[in-house]
Design a protein around this motif. Structure first.
Motif, PDB file in Angstrom:
ATOM      1  N   PHE A 184       2.643   0.282  11.765  1.00  0.00           N
ATOM      2  CA  PHE A 184       3.546   1.328  11.290  1.00  0.00           C
ATOM      3  C   PHE A 184       4.946   0.816  10.950  1.00  0.00           C
ATOM      4  CE2 PHE A 184       0.348   3.902  13.671  1.00  0.00           C
ATOM      5  CZ  PHE A 184      -0.153   4.578  12.567  1.00  0.00           C
ATOM      6  N   PRO A 185       5.598   0.001  11.820  1.00  0.00           N
ATOM      7  CA  PRO A 185       6.918  -0.503  11.433  1.00  0.00           C
ATOM      8  C   PRO A 185       6.880  -1.396  10.190  1.00  0.00           C
ATOM      9  CG  PRO A 185       6.554  -0.769  13.798  1.00  0.00           C
ATOM     10  CD  PRO A 185       5.249  -0.390  13.200  1.00  0.00           C
ATOM     11  N   VAL A 186       5.855  -2.263  10.079  1.00  0.00           N
ATOM     12  CA  VAL A 186       5.760  -3.148   8.909  1.00  0.00           C
ATOM     13  C   VAL A 186       5.625  -2.325   7.634  1.00  0.00           C
ATOM     14  CG1 VAL A 186       4.295  -4.835   7.718  1.00  0.00           C
ATOM     15  CG2 VAL A 186       4.834  -5.155  10.131  1.00  0.00           C
ATOM     16  N   ALA A 187       4.732  -1.348   7.633  1.00  0.00           N
ATOM     17  CA  ALA A 187       4.494  -0.532   6.440  1.00  0.00           C
ATOM     18  C   ALA A 187       5.719   0.281   6.056  1.00  0.00           C
ATOM     19  CB  ALA A 187       3.294   0.387   6.677  1.00  0.00           C
ATOM     20  N   MET A 188       6.285   0.991   7.035  1.00  0.00           N
ATOM     21  CA  MET A 188       7.382   1.924   6.738  1.00  0.00           C
ATOM     22  C   MET A 188       8.679   1.184   6.414  1.00  0.00           C
ATOM     23  SD  MET A 188       5.461   4.481   7.174  1.00  0.00           S
ATOM     24  CE  MET A 188       3.954   4.859   8.095  1.00  0.00           C
ATOM     25  N   ILE A 189       9.016   0.199   7.255  1.00  0.00           N
ATOM     26  CA  ILE A 189      10.288  -0.514   7.039  1.00  0.00           C
ATOM     27  C   ILE A 189      10.223  -1.375   5.782  1.00  0.00           C
ATOM     28  CG2 ILE A 189      11.868  -2.250   7.999  1.00  0.00           C
ATOM     29  CD1 ILE A 189      11.112  -1.177  10.796  1.00  0.00           C
ATOM     30  N   GLY A 190       9.080  -2.046   5.570  1.00  0.00           N
ATOM     31  CA  GLY A 190       8.935  -2.870   4.369  1.00  0.00           C
ATOM     32  C   GLY A 190       9.098  -2.050   3.100  1.00  0.00           C
TER      33      GLY A 190
ATOM     34  N   ALA B 237       0.837  -1.206   0.000  1.00  0.00           N
ATOM     35  CA  ALA B 237       0.000   0.000   0.000  1.00  0.00           C
ATOM     36  C   ALA B 237       0.868   1.251   0.000  1.00  0.00           C
ATOM     37  CB  ALA B 237      -0.935  -0.010   1.205  1.00  0.00           C
ATOM     38  N   MET B 238       1.944   1.235   0.795  1.00  0.00           N
ATOM     39  CA  MET B 238       2.874   2.368   0.827  1.00  0.00           C
ATOM     40  C   MET B 238       3.495   2.600  -0.549  1.00  0.00           C
ATOM     41  SD  MET B 238       3.278   4.147   3.637  1.00  0.00           S
ATOM     42  CE  MET B 238       4.913   4.837   3.371  1.00  0.00           C
ATOM     43  N   SER B 239       3.767   1.515  -1.280  1.00  0.00           N
ATOM     44  CA  SER B 239       4.391   1.675  -2.598  1.00  0.00           C
ATOM     45  C   SER B 239       3.425   2.296  -3.601  1.00  0.00           C
ATOM     46  CB  SER B 239       4.885   0.314  -3.122  1.00  0.00           C
ATOM     47  OG  SER B 239       3.803  -0.529  -3.481  1.00  0.00           O
ATOM     48  N   GLY B 240       2.127   2.203  -3.332  1.00  0.00           N
ATOM     49  CA  GLY B 240       1.148   2.850  -4.194  1.00  0.00           C
ATOM     50  C   GLY B 240       0.855   4.277  -3.781  1.00  0.00           C
ATOM     51  N   LEU B 241       1.108   4.587  -2.505  1.00  0.00           N
ATOM     52  CA  LEU B 241       0.793   5.921  -1.975  1.00  0.00           C
ATOM     53  C   LEU B 241       1.984   6.865  -2.001  1.00  0.00           C
ATOM     54  CD1 LEU B 241      -1.243   4.739   1.162  1.00  0.00           C
ATOM     55  CD2 LEU B 241      -2.197   5.717  -0.935  1.00  0.00           C
ATOM     56  N   GLY B 242       3.202   6.314  -1.759  1.00  0.00           N
ATOM     57  CA  GLY B 242       4.383   7.166  -1.636  1.00  0.00           C
ATOM     58  C   GLY B 242       4.581   7.604  -0.196  1.00  0.00           C
ATOM     59  N   TRP B 243       5.752   8.133   0.114  1.00  0.00           N
ATOM     60  CA  TRP B 243       6.107   8.451   1.504  1.00  0.00           C
ATOM     61  C   TRP B 243       5.164   9.463   2.143  1.00  0.00           C
ATOM     62  CZ3 TRP B 243       8.595   5.433   4.448  1.00  0.00           C
ATOM     63  CH2 TRP B 243       9.691   4.695   4.006  1.00  0.00           C
ATOM     64  N   GLY B 244       5.039  10.640   1.534  1.00  0.00           N
ATOM     65  CA  GLY B 244       4.243  11.699   2.159  1.00  0.00           C
ATOM     66  C   GLY B 244       2.777  11.336   2.329  1.00  0.00           C
ATOM     67  N   PRO B 245       2.068  11.043   1.225  1.00  0.00           N
ATOM     68  CA  PRO B 245       0.662  10.659   1.347  1.00  0.00           C
ATOM     69  C   PRO B 245       0.471   9.386   2.180  1.00  0.00           C
ATOM     70  CG  PRO B 245       1.202  11.199  -0.926  1.00  0.00           C
ATOM     71  CD  PRO B 245       2.493  11.143  -0.180  1.00  0.00           C
ATOM     72  N   GLY B 246       1.406   8.445   2.050  1.00  0.00           N
ATOM     73  CA  GLY B 246       1.281   7.172   2.771  1.00  0.00           C
ATOM     74  C   GLY B 246       1.287   7.359   4.284  1.00  0.00           C
ATOM     75  N   ILE B 247       2.292   8.075   4.795  1.00  0.00           N
ATOM     76  CA  ILE B 247       2.380   8.296   6.242  1.00  0.00           C
ATOM     77  C   ILE B 247       1.166   9.090   6.731  1.00  0.00           C
ATOM     78  CG2 ILE B 247       3.689   9.479   8.057  1.00  0.00           C
ATOM     79  CD1 ILE B 247       6.247   8.798   6.431  1.00  0.00           C
ATOM     80  N   THR B 248       0.779  10.108   5.958  1.00  0.00           N
ATOM     81  CA  THR B 248      -0.389  10.928   6.333  1.00  0.00           C
ATOM     82  C   THR B 248      -1.652  10.073   6.432  1.00  0.00           C
ATOM     83  OG1 THR B 248       0.573  12.843   5.216  1.00  0.00           O
ATOM     84  CG2 THR B 248      -1.784  12.931   5.706  1.00  0.00           C
ATOM     85  N   ILE B 249      -1.888   9.241   5.425  1.00  0.00           N
ATOM     86  CA  ILE B 249      -3.102   8.418   5.390  1.00  0.00           C
ATOM     87  C   ILE B 249      -3.089   7.363   6.491  1.00  0.00           C
ATOM     88  CG2 ILE B 249      -4.314   6.664   4.006  1.00  0.00           C
ATOM     89  CD1 ILE B 249      -3.446   8.465   1.540  1.00  0.00           C
ATOM     90  N   PHE B 250      -1.927   6.783   6.763  1.00  0.00           N
ATOM     91  CA  PHE B 250      -1.828   5.787   7.837  1.00  0.00           C
ATOM     92  C   PHE B 250      -2.168   6.409   9.197  1.00  0.00           C
ATOM     93  CE2 PHE B 250       0.208   2.919   4.917  1.00  0.00           C
ATOM     94  CZ  PHE B 250      -0.002   1.667   5.469  1.00  0.00           C
ATOM     95  N   VAL B 251      -1.584   7.559   9.470  1.00  0.00           N
ATOM     96  CA  VAL B 251      -1.831   8.217  10.761  1.00  0.00           C
ATOM     97  C   VAL B 251      -3.278   8.673  10.862  1.00  0.00           C
ATOM     98  CG1 VAL B 251      -1.225  10.191  12.208  1.00  0.00           C
ATOM     99  CG2 VAL B 251       0.582   8.917  11.043  1.00  0.00           C
TER     100      VAL B 251
END
Length: 440
Positions: free
Chosen positions: A274-280, A54-68
């Motif tokens: 959060f660790p699984v998404a970000m680190i993966g 999911a992070m690879s489809g969202l990208g860093w900025g939008p991904g972290i924002t959407i997760f939080v």
């Protein structure tokens, strides 16, 4: 007059016996820690495996924002549901649709809530069938690389056989032990995933740009990823049913221990997600698979252990999501169709359900697309904004107050998610179908 009273008393006694037989209301002895591990089992499931994807489809900025944002919004709406469980003195809304009926009316409440809840619960069970089967296959291939490959469909059947047995446990309370071990496993495989990813180190030529080859691909992948995130927060569909098992008195209502368990569960959810998404994503970039355990092939023994943990967890998760479905079907048959509450009825209903979810999982094992589709189409309404709509109807907060703004923000965000996520997911499924051989 006396005969009429006797009829009413007999009917009240019959209804009481039925409630004591049904899986959701048969026991009221749950503690706050039951709430904690039931909610962890319900929340942290197959969805965590797709979070780096999911992070690879969202990208860093939008991904972290959407997760939080998703973590905060769904914790807020979960609090609302816990609060509303006993908002009417002397009554408990033991099932999601009962809360819907209170807000929208007897018939409309059923029409609004039941289809969405069934889609979530049945859909999650189907996804868990696919996840369990694929994890079993991965273990077999990892530990026996020279063995003849066995079809995914056969592994799904093996996974289903465990659920044939466990599905006959009578009530939500009776699966507490299964749920406890499932919750432990979710924490275990989440730690293994991000630990093994760190051990592998950032891959050569890692790329964090959008996964698609074209702009259209990137947009649709973004939509599908939103659904993956939504799927990761599915616990709302069973939260009232979990709370129904907790002891409640006027002095100590169930919302106290229930909320305590929810907070503990959400802390564990954050530790897992959060660790699984970000680190993966950090390690593998946009080459990560829709199930990160497929990407992580070594060390063999550790990834096999993680897959085993996943299997144990989705067995527990399958039971958590099946129980409200069993409750709905058995309630309908016993109350509306006047079937006698019996072991035979329970065996027929539950065996048929496991067969149905197994067959659909065998037919459409498109893991990533299924997550995005069910996440956007049904989980977003029931987790992100349906509790807010009910809250506005029941409590009527003052216009433009903090509560009013918070609820409308959740509603608008959730509706947007409901619209765009299934679009991306359907495209993912269609692309997968083109190269897929049924029952392969």
């Amino acid at each position: 007059m006396a005969s009429n009273q006797q009829v009413l008393d007999d009917e009240a006694l019959r209804q009481k016996k039925i409630e004591e037989w049904l899986p959701i209301t048969s026991s009221r002895k749950g503690k706050w820690w039951f709430s904690a591990f039931h909610n962890v089992t319900a929340m942290v499931g197959a969805g965590v495996l797709s979070l780096p994807y999911a992070m690879s489809g969202l990208g860093w900025g939008p991904g972290i924002t959407i997760f939080v944002m998703s973590w905060i919004i769904t914790l807020y709406t979960l609090w609302q549901m816990v609060e509303m469980h006993e908002m009417v003195p002397g009554k408990r809304f033991d099932r999601y649709h009962e809360l819907g009926q209170h807000a929208f009316g007897e018939k409309l409440g059923l029409y609004i809530v039941v289809p969405q809840q069934l889609i979530v619960e049945v859909g999650t069970c189907i996804v868990y069938m696919v996840t369990g089967g694929k994890s079993l296959k991965k273990i077999h291939e990892s530990l026996c690389s020279d063995c003849k490959p066995i079809r995914t469909t056969y592994w799904i059947m093996v996974f289903a056989s465990v659920n044939f047995f466990l599905s006959h446990l009578p009530s939500l309370d009776s699966i507490s032990c299964v749920s406890f071990f499932a919750a432990l496993m979710s924490l275990g495989y989440s730690i293994i995933i991000w630990g093994a990813s760190l051990k592998r180190g950032v891959q050569d030529n890692v790329d964090y740009s959008p996964r698609g080859k074209t702009t259209a691909d990137s947009v649709f992948n973004f939509f599908n990823s939103l659904g993956d995130v939504a799927f990761a927060y599915a616990g709302h569909n069973v939260v009232l049913e979990i709370q129904a098992t907790i002891t409640s008195t006027p002095e100590r209502p169930s919302k106290g221990p229930m909320w305590k368990g929810v907070v503990v569960a959400y802390i564990i959810v954050a530790i897992c997600y959060f660790p699984v998404a970000m680190i993966g994503f950090y390690v593998f970039g946009n080459t990560v698979d829709d199930n990160i355990l497929i990407t992580l092939e070594k060390p063999t023994w550790l990834i096999s252990a993680a897959n085993f943990f996943v299997i144990v967890h989705v067995v527990g998760g399958y039971q958590i999501y099946s129980m409200p479905v069993f409750d709905m079907i058995e309630t309908y048959l016993v109350k509306e169709k006047k079937f006698l509450p019996s072991a035979v009825l329970r065996i027929v209903v539950r065996t048929s359900y496991v067969i149905a979810t197994m067959f659909i999982g065998m037919t459409f094992p498109f893991f990533g697309g299924l997550l995005g589709f069910f996440g956007g189409f049904a989980l977003a309404p029931t987790s992100y904004y349906l509790p807010c709509i009910i809250w506005l109807i029941v409590y009527k907060p003052k216009k433009f107050s903090l509560s009013w703004w918070a609820n409308w923000f959740c509603i608008i965000t959730g509706i947007a998610l409901t619209i765009v996520a299934p679009i991306g997911a359907l495209r993912t499924i269609i692309l997968a179908v083109k190269s897929y051989k049924f029952y392969s």
